[in-house]
Scaffold this active site. Structure first.
Site, PDB file in Angstrom:
ATOM      1  CG  ASP A 190      -0.680  -6.792  -3.658  1.00 31.26           C
ATOM      2  OD1 ASP A 190      -0.326  -7.063  -4.824  1.00 31.26           O
ATOM      3  OD2 ASP A 190      -1.373  -5.798  -3.385  1.00 31.26           O
ATOM      4  CG  ASP A 220       1.639  -2.470  -6.014  1.00 27.11           C
ATOM      5  OD1 ASP A 220       2.631  -1.719  -6.111  1.00 27.11           O
ATOM      6  OD2 ASP A 220       0.473  -2.073  -6.211  1.00 27.11           O
ATOM      7  NE  ARG A 243      -5.007  -2.101  -3.137  1.00 22.81           N
ATOM      8  CZ  ARG A 243      -4.552  -1.343  -4.120  1.00 22.81           C
ATOM      9  NH1 ARG A 243      -3.271  -1.358  -4.413  1.00 22.81           N
ATOM     10  NH2 ARG A 243      -5.359  -0.566  -4.816  1.00 22.81           N
ATOM     11  CD  GLU A 299       0.608  -3.241  -9.586  1.00 24.41           C
ATOM     12  OE1 GLU A 299      -0.521  -2.736  -9.507  1.00 24.41           O
ATOM     13  OE2 GLU A 299       1.040  -4.087  -8.781  1.00 24.41           O
ATOM     14  CE1 TYR A 353       0.860  -1.499  -2.796  1.00 28.94           C
ATOM     15  CE2 TYR A 353       0.472  -3.407  -1.405  1.00 28.94           C
ATOM     16  CZ  TYR A 353       0.279  -2.728  -2.590  1.00 28.94           C
ATOM     17  OH  TYR A 353      -0.503  -3.287  -3.573  1.00 28.94           O
ATOM     18  CG  HIS A 407       2.991  -5.341   2.319  1.00 30.50           C
ATOM     19  ND1 HIS A 407       1.778  -5.647   1.755  1.00 30.50           N
ATOM     20  CD2 HIS A 407       3.917  -5.540   1.356  1.00 30.50           C
ATOM     21  CE1 HIS A 407       1.959  -6.018   0.505  1.00 30.50           C
ATOM     22  NE2 HIS A 407       3.240  -5.965   0.241  1.00 30.50           N
ATOM     23  CD  GLU A 440      -5.219  -6.652  -8.237  1.00 28.38           C
ATOM     24  OE1 GLU A 440      -5.878  -6.314  -9.225  1.00 28.38           O
ATOM     25  OE2 GLU A 440      -5.514  -6.318  -7.077  1.00 28.38           O
TER      26      GLU A 440
END
Length: 921
Positions: free
Chosen positions: A98, A96, A329, A10, A327, A374, A100
């Site tokens: 997640d 990532d 988030r 990303e 990470y 995570h 998104e």
């Protein structure tokens, strides 16, 4: 020919380190976030605007199929990715881990249409071990996660595009509603409502400084303080015993000022019996806080580092992308076995083996709807790098946040702090106090905690939010050795009055905590939620507190009255739970969207609510009654007070009174409103006559502030002569005749901030009306130099060139020599000896020196080619070289700003394909 593998991440910041860890044969490029999104409905192709796609760019009548486009800013990125893919044998999507990130990977797949095997590569830290493990353990794209993220995006589009127009029509233009931002705004408004409804109550108490009777003159270290707790066996009221209306709740003795002073005097009298009635000791244990989740990191960074939520996430993102932390988030406070081992070994090495418990500590999440896979936010790697080891590579905010994360992680695996808490009860009296009904015996209590084993406190102690009428946990304190029945002497007794306080306003930290506890939103969205409600003008930071605007009151009121379910906290949290079910594959996204939009057995559906709104009384929505004759109105240009005519004449127009801009909603009490209404009116004051044209000079107060203007004087007429004049019929203008030129508008000028509307004199008013002031002419070009006031403050102008002035008063004072000196300096240099607030070494990309400057829109970082605004809430003093480089890199990655006006809808992929082929073996 050697095999080539394309890896897409990303962020550009990750590219270098990941490429280094993967080695030869891997080409690493960045998508720079999302490459496509829902098109704006106005930019849809003409043939689709009238169909079921036309309103939302989502086909609500055909499975809620979205219409995606690649933005103009991402065309170059997509072109580069396609070019790189053409020479690759495999594609690794390493976005990532997640929802998104999964959606970004799926969008890349749809746009690039690879003809080579595709692998999904996930990792939660950027270390060699993690990247190599991710390379060797790939998977396919998780369709359920993609469905959940798409559903969230479509849900937000439906909510915003249906509800926001109602706000535009009934409250004000430019407002917006959002699934989570509306609930967050309601939280802040509800707290302000509590403050508005709160009635302060007064209570008194006594604090005694005591010592052993046989050591009354000994050192101060032998004395201790105790507070009154009971009178004749009944508990004395404290702040927690009052409700929001100021009434005493429960059974407690309210100590008034006369009673407190009388009791103090009685207890200080010679011969009063003061003895220890009981001594109780209990073991004290305190556990360490769990490792950081996204929510708790934002809360603690706000408390201890004064970071905004957005700033915390920006710095954490930098730390993650550069391989310092995992990470950032996550909902999970759990640590991997690798991390537990690293934390325990580091704690033992730094603080001693006895500070580490026999068994590792395991933590489970407490927040509603926790869903991220995570682990907690922690230092990266199998062995944590201590802050001291990184002091040369990490600076400023990066170092401060890493230090916080490292301490919290290590402390979480350390032993409990242990000690003992002693509580002493002291009897005083009996004494005669007429104000308390006669014979009275007081009871005082004192507590002291002694930490005998600090455990995790050697590394870290969690911060606390402000609580109403409640003291925080007492600091470590020690009482002298006391025995039951021991006589004491009072060195001092003080009586003090207290006023109860309303619930504290939300800070960013406490709002994040509330959202987390209610299950509203996701950790990754908290920073953007708070930024949105601030940027929309619903909330204004005042210090650390978040103060709602009156517009927010109107918005929340309308939503509560007509969209009740959408701003209900439980309903909003339930939406998150439903999205989690979609992410787990337990709920079909189309069925769920149908139920939300068109209705189900559980709720009517957004479409039905919109269709049956009925008449909304905009005046009622934007009105709040302050007193019987004073009403607060929230108008197009801001709030004002409306006062009915005191004579009772219903036909008389109400009077309007402007509100001070810095007046918070809870400060507008009936008493304050009456004060504003009754204040002397200084508008339309005639200052004098302009000697040059004979016009009156008036001082007025308008909706944009105080100003002066000139007007023709009222003509003096003879009433009798006027009455004898025969009226003449007005002749209609002939068709085609030219209209008479409009009368020139009167000159006006705003007052300087240093000026007072009530005291401004004629000379000053005339000088204001004559602005801009000609300072002189440039001796080289002959161009006139003028001094004037503008939207962004006072400035000098020479042709198209401008220079800012430090104060408005300089508009009248600056001379030609000073003006020429300012124009000889770089732009904005008039504010300082140098045009830069800070200067750094060369940028590693452009090779040009980096500077921090102050522009008309705020401070920014520049290398002379790229300008990057410093985010709101981030202190210029905290911006160091690494942060400046990061801001410039992020700005370059985003590409140039989109031009204003109608955007082109370059469609590389339109509707979502129904079959998702994510991997080719």
């Amino acid at each position: 020919m050697a095999s080539r593998k394309l890896v897409i991440v990303e962020s550009p910041t990750k590219v270098k380190s990941i490429a280094q860890y993967l080695g030869e044969g891997f080409d690493v490029l960045a998508s720079v976030g999302h490459i496509r999104d829902l098109i704006e409905p106005k930019n849809l192709p003409a043939e689709l605007k009238k169909g079921s796609l036309g309103k939302f760019s989502v086909d609500v009548e055909n499975g809620f199929e979205p219409y995606y486009v690649v933005s103009d800013a991402k065309k170059k990125t997509v072109s580069e990715l396609k070019k790189a893919l053409a020479g690759a044998d495999e594609l690794y999507l390493a976005t990532d881990e997640d929802r998104e990130g999964e959606a970004i990977a799926w969008h890349l797949l749809q746009v690039l249409k690879p003809k080579v095997p595709v692998k999904r590569m996930v990792f939660h830290e950027i270390t060699r071990e993690a990247i190599e493990a991710a390379r060797d353990n790939t998977r396919q794209i998780d369709d359920a996660l993609v469905d959940a993220q798409e559903t969230r995006r479509i849900l937000d589009r439906l909510y915003g595009y249906e509800v926001s127009p109602v706000l535009w029509r009934k409250v004000g233009p430019g407002l917006s509603a959002g699934r989570v931002q509306s609930a967050a705004t309601r939280l802040v408004v509800d707290r302000e409502r509590e403050r508005l409804a709160f009635t302060s109550a007064n209570y008194w108490d006594l604090t005694a400084t005591l010592a052993a009777a046989d050591a009354a003159t000994a050192a101060d270290t032998d004395s201790f303080q105790a507070r009154i707790s009971r009178l004749n066996g009944e508990r004395v009221a404290s702040g927690r015993d009052f409700d929001e209306s100021g009434a005493l709740k429960g059974k407690a003795v309210l100590l008034s000022e006369p009673a407190a002073l009388a009791l103090k005097d009685a207890l200080k009298a010679p011969g009063v019996d003061i003895t220890v009635s009981s001594v109780e000791s209990k073991p004290y244990t305190r556990r360490p806080a769990a490792p950081f989740t996204t929510s708790t990191l934002q809360q603690e960074a706000a408390r201890k580092l004064r970071f905004s939520a957005r700033q915390t996430m920006s710095v954490a993102q930098s730390l993650y992308e550069n391989g310092y932390i995992t990470y950032m988030r996550t909902d999970s406070p759990s640590l991997s076995q690798q991390a537990i081992k690293a934390a325990r070994s580091q704690a033992a090495a730094l603080y001693g083996a006895d500070t580490v418990p026999d068994k590792p500590r395991l933590y489970a999440g407490k927040s509603k709807n926790a869903q991220e896979a995570h682990e907690a936010i922690r230092p990266a790697g199998e062995v944590f790098r201590t802050p001291s080891e990184l002091s040369s590579s990490l600076r400023g905010n990066d170092f401060r946040l890493y230090d916080l994360i490292w301490k919290r992680t290590v402390a979480s695996q350390m032993a409990d702090a242990k000690g003992s808490t002693a509580t002493v009860t002291i009897s005083a009296g009996p004494v005669e106090v007429a104000e308390l009904g006669g014979t009275t015996t007081g009871e005082f209590t004192a507590s002291g905690t002694v930490i005998t084993f600090r455990g995790f406190l050697n590394a870290y102690e969690e911060g606390r939010d402000e609580e109403r009428n409640a003291s925080t946990e007492p600091a470590e304190a020690k009482l002298p050795n006391l025995a039951e029945g021991q006589a004491l002497a009072a060195r001092e007794i003080e009586a003090a009055g207290h006023d109860t306080t309303p619930p504290p306003r939300y800070t960013e930290a406490s709002l994040v905590k509330a959202l987390d506890e209610l299950g509203i939103g996701r950790p990754s969205t908290y920073a953007s939620i708070i930024s949105t409600i601030i940027d929309r003008g619903y909330v204004t930071p005042r210090g650390q507190a978040l103060v709602p605007s009156w517009t927010a009151f109107s918005v929340v009121r309308l939503l509560e009255d007509f969209f009740t379910e959408l701003v209900d906290y439980d309903f909003t949290a339930a939406l998150e739970a439903d999205l989690d079910k979609i992410a787990d594959g337990d709920e079909d996204r189309v069925d769920w969207l149908n139920g939300f939009y068109f209705g189900s057995d559980d709720h009517p559906g957004l479409r039905r609510v919109i269709d049956n709104l009925g008449d909304i009384d905009a005046r009622a929505v934007n009105s709040i009654s302050i007193t019987d004759d004073i009403t607060l109105r929230i108008g197009k240009y801001g709030p004002y007070l409306e006062v009915v005519d005191p004579s009772g004449d219903l036909d008389a127009p109400p009077r309007r009174v402007n509100l001070p801009q810095d007046l918070a909603p809870d400060e507008l009490t009936p008493e304050k409103a009456r004060e504003l209404v009754d204040a002397p009116v200084v508008t339309d004051r005639v200052i004098g006559i302009n000697p040059e044209n004979g016009k009156q000079i008036l001082a007025k107060d308008g909706r944009f502030g105080p100003y002066v203007t000139e007007a023709d004087p009222e003509p003096e007429t003879d009433a009798a002569a006027a009455a004898s004049v025969e009226p003449v019929a007005e002749e209609k203008p002939k068709r085609g005749a030219k209209k008479a030129p409009a009368a020139p508008k009167p000159r006006t000028a705003s007052l300087f901030k240093s000026m007072d509307l009530a005291t401004i004199d004629l000379d000053t008013a005339l000088k204001l009306l004559d602005l801009p002031r000609t300072v002189g002419a440039d001796p080289e070009s002959g161009e006139p130099i003028t001094a004037q006031n503008g939207r962004y403050g006072p400035y000098l102008k020479k042709g198209s060139d401008t220079r800012s002035l430090d104060s408005e008063d300089l508009i009248f004072e600056v001379d030609l020599d000073k003006a020429l000196e300012l124009f000889a300096q770089p732009k904005y240099g008039a504010r300082r000896a140098s045009s830069a607030l800070k200067e750094f070494a060369e940028d590693p990309v452009s090779g040009k020196p980096i500077k921090v400057k102050d522009g008309r829109f705020g401070p920014y970082v520049t290398d002379g080619t790229t300008n990057a605004t410093i985010p709101r809430g981030e202190d210029v003093e905290d911006v160091d070289f690494e942060r400046a480089v990061q801001l410039l890199a992020d700005k370059r990655a985003k590409g140039p700003a989109k031009p204003k006006g109608r955007a082109k809808s370059t469609t590389t992929s339109t509707r979502k394909t129904t079959t998702r082929s994510t991997s080719k073996k």
